[in-house]
Design a protein around this motif. Sequence first.
Motif, mmCIF file in Angstrom:
data_model
loop_
_atom_site.group_PDB
_atom_site.id
_atom_site.type_symbol
_atom_site.label_atom_id
_atom_site.label_comp_id
_atom_site.label_asym_id
_atom_site.label_seq_id
_atom_site.Cartn_x
_atom_site.Cartn_y
_atom_site.Cartn_z
ATOM 1 N N MET A 172 102.325 36.852 -71.392
ATOM 2 C CA MET A 172 102.910 35.655 -72.009
ATOM 3 C C MET A 172 103.525 35.971 -73.368
ATOM 4 O O MET A 172 104.459 35.319 -73.800
ATOM 5 C CB MET A 172 101.837 34.577 -72.155
ATOM 6 C CG MET A 172 101.307 34.052 -70.832
ATOM 7 S SD MET A 172 102.605 33.360 -69.788
ATOM 8 C CE MET A 172 103.085 31.950 -70.760
ATOM 9 N N ARG A 173 102.966 36.983 -74.043
ATOM 10 C CA ARG A 173 103.531 37.342 -75.338
ATOM 11 C C ARG A 173 104.965 37.829 -75.176
ATOM 12 O O ARG A 173 105.812 37.569 -76.041
ATOM 13 C CB ARG A 173 102.670 38.421 -75.995
ATOM 14 C CG ARG A 173 103.189 38.814 -77.367
ATOM 15 C CD ARG A 173 102.298 39.857 -78.012
ATOM 16 N NE ARG A 173 102.849 40.266 -79.300
ATOM 17 C CZ ARG A 173 102.294 41.174 -80.090
ATOM 18 N NH1 ARG A 173 101.162 41.761 -79.717
ATOM 19 N NH2 ARG A 173 102.864 41.485 -81.238
ATOM 20 N N LEU A 202 107.134 36.810 -72.988
ATOM 21 C CA LEU A 202 108.012 35.654 -72.814
ATOM 22 C C LEU A 202 108.220 34.908 -74.125
ATOM 23 O O LEU A 202 109.332 34.446 -74.413
ATOM 24 C CB LEU A 202 107.419 34.712 -71.758
ATOM 25 C CG LEU A 202 107.369 35.258 -70.318
ATOM 26 C CD1 LEU A 202 106.720 34.241 -69.388
ATOM 27 C CD2 LEU A 202 108.769 35.601 -69.831
ATOM 28 N N SER A 203 107.168 34.797 -74.910
ATOM 29 C CA SER A 203 107.313 34.096 -76.193
ATOM 30 C C SER A 203 108.218 34.880 -77.142
ATOM 31 O O SER A 203 109.051 34.293 -77.842
ATOM 32 C CB SER A 203 105.936 33.874 -76.830
ATOM 33 O OG SER A 203 105.307 35.118 -77.114
ATOM 34 N N ASP A 204 108.081 36.220 -77.153
ATOM 35 C CA ASP A 204 108.964 37.044 -77.986
ATOM 36 C C ASP A 204 110.411 36.952 -77.506
ATOM 37 O O ASP A 204 111.342 36.865 -78.323
ATOM 38 C CB ASP A 204 108.509 38.506 -77.955
ATOM 39 C CG ASP A 204 107.223 38.740 -78.735
ATOM 40 O OD1 ASP A 204 106.863 37.851 -79.531
ATOM 41 O OD2 ASP A 204 106.586 39.786 -78.531
ATOM 42 N N TRP A 224 111.833 34.464 -75.880
ATOM 43 C CA TRP A 224 112.386 33.143 -76.199
ATOM 44 C C TRP A 224 112.735 33.033 -77.679
ATOM 45 O O TRP A 224 113.764 32.478 -78.048
ATOM 46 C CB TRP A 224 111.395 32.056 -75.816
ATOM 47 C CG TRP A 224 111.810 30.675 -76.244
ATOM 48 C CD1 TRP A 224 111.140 29.826 -77.065
ATOM 49 C CD2 TRP A 224 113.022 29.987 -75.887
ATOM 50 N NE1 TRP A 224 111.835 28.660 -77.244
ATOM 51 C CE2 TRP A 224 112.993 28.725 -76.531
ATOM 52 C CE3 TRP A 224 114.113 30.315 -75.092
ATOM 53 C CZ2 TRP A 224 114.017 27.800 -76.399
ATOM 54 C CZ3 TRP A 224 115.142 29.388 -74.955
ATOM 55 C CH2 TRP A 224 115.085 28.155 -75.605
ATOM 56 N N ARG A 225 111.898 33.595 -78.542
ATOM 57 C CA ARG A 225 112.165 33.555 -79.978
ATOM 58 C C ARG A 225 113.444 34.327 -80.310
ATOM 59 O O ARG A 225 114.258 33.885 -81.126
ATOM 60 C CB ARG A 225 110.973 34.133 -80.740
ATOM 61 C CG ARG A 225 111.131 34.075 -82.258
ATOM 62 C CD ARG A 225 109.820 34.335 -82.971
ATOM 63 N NE ARG A 225 109.249 35.629 -82.604
ATOM 64 C CZ ARG A 225 108.184 35.774 -81.828
ATOM 65 N NH1 ARG A 225 107.586 34.699 -81.331
ATOM 66 N NH2 ARG A 225 107.717 36.974 -81.544
ATOM 67 N N ARG A 273 116.559 32.396 -79.100
ATOM 68 C CA ARG A 273 116.911 31.286 -79.988
ATOM 69 C C ARG A 273 117.681 31.761 -81.209
ATOM 70 O O ARG A 273 118.546 31.051 -81.726
ATOM 71 C CB ARG A 273 115.641 30.551 -80.433
ATOM 72 C CG ARG A 273 115.024 29.661 -79.367
ATOM 73 C CD ARG A 273 113.891 28.832 -79.943
ATOM 74 N NE ARG A 273 112.871 29.687 -80.527
ATOM 75 C CZ ARG A 273 111.830 29.223 -81.217
ATOM 76 N NH1 ARG A 273 111.700 27.930 -81.434
ATOM 77 N NH2 ARG A 273 110.932 30.056 -81.698
ATOM 78 N N VAL A 282 113.290 42.797 -77.874
ATOM 79 C CA VAL A 282 111.875 42.547 -77.564
ATOM 80 C C VAL A 282 111.088 43.849 -77.628
ATOM 81 O O VAL A 282 110.006 43.919 -78.208
ATOM 82 C CB VAL A 282 111.729 41.900 -76.173
ATOM 83 C CG1 VAL A 282 110.258 41.848 -75.770
ATOM 84 C CG2 VAL A 282 112.303 40.498 -76.176
#
Length: 283
Positions: A1-2, A4-6, A8-9, A12, A275
């Motif tokens: 999940m990390r 995916l969060s990285d 997405w950040r 953005r 990433v």
Amino acid sequence: MRFLSDLWRILRNDKGALVGGVIVLIYGLVAIFGPVFVQVGDEQDASQAYQPPSWEHPLGTDSLGQGVLEQIIVGTQPIMIVGVMSAVITIFIGVAVGLLTGYIGGVVDTIVMRITDIFLTIPGLPLIIVLASVIHTTNPFVLACILSITAWAGLARAIRSQAMSLRSSDFVEAAQLQGVSLGNMIGRQLLPNVGPYVAIHFLLAITGAIYASVGLFLLGIAPISGNNWGIMINLAMAQGALYTTDSAFYLFSPMAAIVILQVSFVFFSRALDSVFNPRLRVQ
């Protein structure tokens, strides 16, 4: 999940990568669901041949009066299938060969690397053309195998170098002392450490395979069957698209679809680069 969060950040903050990712996603959805909702029938209407863009046909029509946009949508699936399958085959062979030879070393490494060098020196495109001409098939898996016949070699060499550097790492030596099996060593110790490079190379392998497969259909080497972008360009050129403006949309629409997809892959791969390598991240 990390991960995916990285990702997405970064998306953005990097609008180009975000747009590229969205477009790649749209192409993927079109490839999956396009043929379900859009059909290219057998109806022919010569009076509607080579019509300019309209509300009914946003990208105009071909010589049979059929919509160009509909053909592009339906033709997305076979091209994407071949591209993804070829990339998977390329990655599987390249990673397997690279990790095994890099970790085992010795005579095995020497023999396999000499074979790999042979594939690296073989002109890839001429070989693909010859094989496609001889085999003459529309089977997606067979075409994917042909397209990846030499593509794996460069990846194998790069992965081998990384595996050789990892072989002397503390965690590898600790796993060896614990008596970890070869499969466990390759799958759990080495593979995760080359994952970032493999992920980026996977996108590049897809783009290369798409270009090559379109080229085979464009040249008429692969049998013309169904709808795909390469066949559309082939038929447009056969109908004199280079010498008249009547079929311009029929020629340039699939070409534009290819260019947009390839550029989107490049922009999205930039996000993956960021990433896996924080120094590249857009602030």
